[in-house]
Each structure stands twice: as C-alpha cells, then as structure tokens.
Design a protein around this motif. Structure first.
Motif, PDB file in Angstrom:
ATOM      1  N   PRO A   1       9.340  -8.654   3.579  1.00 41.65           N
ATOM      2  CA  PRO A   1       9.590  -7.296   3.085  1.00 41.65           C
ATOM      3  C   PRO A   1      10.242  -6.380   4.122  1.00 41.65           C
ATOM      4  O   PRO A   1      11.120  -5.588   3.772  1.00 41.65           O
ATOM      5  CB  PRO A   1       8.199  -6.794   2.707  1.00 41.65           C
ATOM      6  CG  PRO A   1       7.426  -8.033   2.411  1.00 41.65           C
ATOM      7  CD  PRO A   1       7.957  -9.065   3.347  1.00 41.65           C
ATOM      8  N   LYS A   2       9.862  -6.486   5.360  1.00 36.25           N
ATOM      9  CA  LYS A   2      10.431  -5.620   6.392  1.00 36.25           C
ATOM     10  C   LYS A   2      11.927  -5.880   6.565  1.00 36.25           C
ATOM     11  O   LYS A   2      12.727  -4.944   6.627  1.00 36.25           O
ATOM     12  CB  LYS A   2       9.692  -5.831   7.714  1.00 36.25           C
ATOM     13  CG  LYS A   2      10.127  -4.896   8.799  1.00 36.25           C
ATOM     14  CD  LYS A   2       9.297  -5.087  10.052  1.00 36.25           C
ATOM     15  CE  LYS A   2       9.787  -4.174  11.165  1.00 36.25           C
ATOM     16  NZ  LYS A   2       9.034  -4.360  12.393  1.00 36.25           N
TER      17      LYS A   2
ATOM     18  N   ALA B   1      13.783  -4.682   3.374  1.00 31.06           N
ATOM     19  CA  ALA B   1      13.853  -3.224   3.331  1.00 31.06           C
ATOM     20  C   ALA B   1      14.948  -2.712   4.267  1.00 31.06           C
ATOM     21  O   ALA B   1      15.718  -1.812   3.906  1.00 31.06           O
ATOM     22  CB  ALA B   1      12.504  -2.622   3.704  1.00 31.06           C
TER      23      ALA B   1
ATOM     24  N   PRO C   1      12.563   2.026   2.004  1.00 27.85           N
ATOM     25  CA  PRO C   1      11.251   1.796   2.634  1.00 27.85           C
ATOM     26  C   PRO C   1      10.567   0.540   2.078  1.00 27.85           C
ATOM     27  O   PRO C   1      10.785   0.166   0.922  1.00 27.85           O
ATOM     28  CB  PRO C   1      10.446   3.042   2.253  1.00 27.85           C
ATOM     29  CG  PRO C   1      11.450   4.059   1.826  1.00 27.85           C
ATOM     30  CD  PRO C   1      12.622   3.293   1.289  1.00 27.85           C
ATOM     31  N   VAL C   2       9.745  -0.082   2.888  1.00 36.03           N
ATOM     32  CA  VAL C   2       8.986  -1.264   2.456  1.00 36.03           C
ATOM     33  C   VAL C   2       8.134  -0.924   1.233  1.00 36.03           C
ATOM     34  O   VAL C   2       8.023  -1.727   0.300  1.00 36.03           O
ATOM     35  CB  VAL C   2       8.108  -1.806   3.614  1.00 36.03           C
ATOM     36  CG1 VAL C   2       7.200  -2.915   3.128  1.00 36.03           C
ATOM     37  CG2 VAL C   2       8.978  -2.291   4.758  1.00 36.03           C
ATOM     38  N   HIS C   3       7.568   0.260   1.229  1.00 37.57           N
ATOM     39  CA  HIS C   3       6.727   0.686   0.096  1.00 37.57           C
ATOM     40  C   HIS C   3       7.512   0.628  -1.217  1.00 37.57           C
ATOM     41  O   HIS C   3       6.956   0.269  -2.260  1.00 37.57           O
ATOM     42  CB  HIS C   3       6.194   2.100   0.351  1.00 37.57           C
ATOM     43  CG  HIS C   3       5.284   2.594  -0.720  1.00 37.57           C
ATOM     44  ND1 HIS C   3       4.022   2.093  -0.899  1.00 37.57           N
ATOM     45  CD2 HIS C   3       5.471   3.513  -1.691  1.00 37.57           C
ATOM     46  CE1 HIS C   3       3.453   2.709  -1.935  1.00 37.57           C
ATOM     47  NE2 HIS C   3       4.320   3.571  -2.425  1.00 37.57           N
ATOM     48  N   THR C   4       8.786   0.948  -1.176  1.00 41.28           N
ATOM     49  CA  THR C   4       9.628   0.879  -2.371  1.00 41.28           C
ATOM     50  C   THR C   4       9.706  -0.550  -2.895  1.00 41.28           C
ATOM     51  O   THR C   4       9.637  -0.774  -4.113  1.00 41.28           O
ATOM     52  CB  THR C   4      11.039   1.415  -2.062  1.00 41.28           C
ATOM     53  OG1 THR C   4      10.927   2.786  -1.671  1.00 41.28           O
ATOM     54  CG2 THR C   4      11.961   1.296  -3.261  1.00 41.28           C
TER      55      THR C   4
ATOM     56  N   TYR D   1       7.440  -2.850  -2.662  1.00 44.29           N
ATOM     57  CA  TYR D   1       6.175  -3.164  -3.320  1.00 44.29           C
ATOM     58  C   TYR D   1       6.069  -2.472  -4.680  1.00 44.29           C
ATOM     59  O   TYR D   1       5.549  -3.047  -5.641  1.00 44.29           O
ATOM     60  CB  TYR D   1       4.998  -2.816  -2.421  1.00 44.29           C
ATOM     61  CG  TYR D   1       4.867  -3.768  -1.257  1.00 44.29           C
ATOM     62  CD1 TYR D   1       4.640  -5.122  -1.465  1.00 44.29           C
ATOM     63  CD2 TYR D   1       4.986  -3.326   0.055  1.00 44.29           C
ATOM     64  CE1 TYR D   1       4.534  -6.013  -0.414  1.00 44.29           C
ATOM     65  CE2 TYR D   1       4.883  -4.211   1.123  1.00 44.29           C
ATOM     66  CZ  TYR D   1       4.658  -5.547   0.878  1.00 44.29           C
ATOM     67  OH  TYR D   1       4.555  -6.431   1.920  1.00 44.29           O
ATOM     68  N   GLN D   2       6.593  -1.241  -4.775  1.00 47.35           N
ATOM     69  CA  GLN D   2       6.606  -0.558  -6.073  1.00 47.35           C
ATOM     70  C   GLN D   2       7.496  -1.309  -7.054  1.00 47.35           C
ATOM     71  O   GLN D   2       7.129  -1.478  -8.221  1.00 47.35           O
ATOM     72  CB  GLN D   2       7.104   0.873  -5.920  1.00 47.35           C
ATOM     73  CG  GLN D   2       6.118   1.796  -5.268  1.00 47.35           C
ATOM     74  CD  GLN D   2       6.678   3.204  -5.117  1.00 47.35           C
ATOM     75  OE1 GLN D   2       7.883   3.408  -5.074  1.00 47.35           O
ATOM     76  NE2 GLN D   2       5.775   4.167  -5.030  1.00 47.35           N
ATOM     77  N   TRP D   3       8.658  -1.747  -6.595  1.00 45.09           N
ATOM     78  CA  TRP D   3       9.558  -2.503  -7.461  1.00 45.09           C
ATOM     79  C   TRP D   3       8.885  -3.769  -7.968  1.00 45.09           C
ATOM     80  O   TRP D   3       9.035  -4.145  -9.125  1.00 45.09           O
ATOM     81  CB  TRP D   3      10.836  -2.869  -6.722  1.00 45.09           C
ATOM     82  CG  TRP D   3      11.785  -1.738  -6.491  1.00 45.09           C
ATOM     83  CD1 TRP D   3      11.699  -0.470  -6.996  1.00 45.09           C
ATOM     84  CD2 TRP D   3      12.972  -1.773  -5.707  1.00 45.09           C
ATOM     85  NE1 TRP D   3      12.757   0.282  -6.554  1.00 45.09           N
ATOM     86  CE2 TRP D   3      13.568  -0.497  -5.769  1.00 45.09           C
ATOM     87  CE3 TRP D   3      13.590  -2.755  -4.945  1.00 45.09           C
ATOM     88  CZ2 TRP D   3      14.741  -0.178  -5.112  1.00 45.09           C
ATOM     89  CZ3 TRP D   3      14.759  -2.449  -4.292  1.00 45.09           C
ATOM     90  CH2 TRP D   3      15.342  -1.181  -4.376  1.00 45.09           C
ATOM     91  N   ARG D   4       8.143  -4.454  -7.093  1.00 42.36           N
ATOM     92  CA  ARG D   4       7.468  -5.704  -7.505  1.00 42.36           C
ATOM     93  C   ARG D   4       6.467  -5.450  -8.613  1.00 42.36           C
ATOM     94  O   ARG D   4       6.374  -6.218  -9.568  1.00 42.36           O
ATOM     95  CB  ARG D   4       6.772  -6.360  -6.313  1.00 42.36           C
ATOM     96  CG  ARG D   4       7.529  -7.534  -5.764  1.00 42.36           C
ATOM     97  CD  ARG D   4       6.818  -8.180  -4.616  1.00 42.36           C
ATOM     98  NE  ARG D   4       5.843  -9.187  -4.990  1.00 42.36           N
ATOM     99  CZ  ARG D   4       6.119 -10.355  -5.539  1.00 42.36           C
ATOM    100  NH1 ARG D   4       7.351 -10.679  -5.829  1.00 42.36           N
ATOM    101  NH2 ARG D   4       5.176 -11.213  -5.810  1.00 42.36           N
ATOM    102  N   THR D   5       5.706  -4.366  -8.503  1.00 38.45           N
ATOM    103  CA  THR D   5       4.708  -4.080  -9.538  1.00 38.45           C
ATOM    104  C   THR D   5       5.361  -3.681 -10.853  1.00 38.45           C
ATOM    105  O   THR D   5       4.787  -3.896 -11.913  1.00 38.45           O
ATOM    106  CB  THR D   5       3.717  -2.982  -9.095  1.00 38.45           C
ATOM    107  OG1 THR D   5       4.428  -1.774  -8.849  1.00 38.45           O
ATOM    108  CG2 THR D   5       2.959  -3.402  -7.851  1.00 38.45           C
TER     109      THR D   5
END
Length: 58
Positions: free
Chosen positions: A8-9, A12, A18-21, A23-27
C-alpha cells in the motif's frame, strides 16, 4: 517477465494518494485490484496500470 508487487505505501506513492485512501477504496470495491498475501495486501503493477488506463476524467 516478473510483475512487480507493491504494498500500500508504494502504491500510494505511485498514485499520489494517501494510504488511507487505498484502504477506503478497497472497502468500497473501487481502485486497483489487490490480493492478500498472508495478511498483507499486494498490488500487481500491470493490474494497477490497466486500472489507471480505464479511468476517465469527468
């Protein structure tokens, strides 16, 4: 030819998000397809590039 795997890093950084984005995309089942390798998510460079090619600017 071996397809590079990104964490992910790295992804990203490549996409400039951002890495958080990621993870949001995955969900939300959006974004480039990722695979679980053990307990880690990895992305194939070729699949990321193919996903990028399918994106259109609105």
């Amino acid at each position: 030819m071996t397809d590079k795997l990104w964490g992910p890093k790295e992804l990203a950084e490549y996409l400039g998000v951002p890495v958080h984005t990621l993870y949001q995309w995955r969900t939300k089942r959006y974004g480039p397809p990722g695979r679980k390798v053990g307990r880690h998510v990895r992305y194939r460079q070729s699949e990321v590039d193919a996903w990028l090619d399918r994106q259109k600017v609105a």
